[in-house]
Motif scaffolding. Structure first.
Motif: not given
Length: 78
Positions: A29, A39, A41, A45-46, A48, A60, A62-63, A66
């Motif tokens: 990214t 990082v 992805a 983008g979900i 990561r 990581l 992403s929302g 999660q």
């Protein structure tokens, strides 16, 4: 040696089943994560992940709400 541009992350199948493994390709990214490593992805983008130069993976979120699973393997791609 420069940053790896892509990795294939291999995740185990669903717990308690003999389901197939999932493979997700992630791309650099251009930013560094909390541990100072690049990082990566997937296209959505979900998925990561922060991946060290030794192939250590930190997933990581992403929302919200999660709980990302840790892959079994991270393989650098050409």
């Amino acid at each position: 040696m420069g940053r790896v541009r892509r990795y294939a992350l291999t995740f185990p199948g669903d717990p308690g089943s003999h389901g197939p493994q999932d493979v997700v390709v992630v791309k650099d990214t251009g930013v560094d994560g909390p541990g100072g490593h690049p990082v990566y992805a997937d296209d959505s983008g979900i998925v990561r992940a922060e991946i060290s130069d030794r192939g250590e993976v930190r997933m990581l979120a992403s929302g919200g709400h999660q709980t990302p699973r840790t892959p079994m393997q991270a393989e650098a791609l050409p």
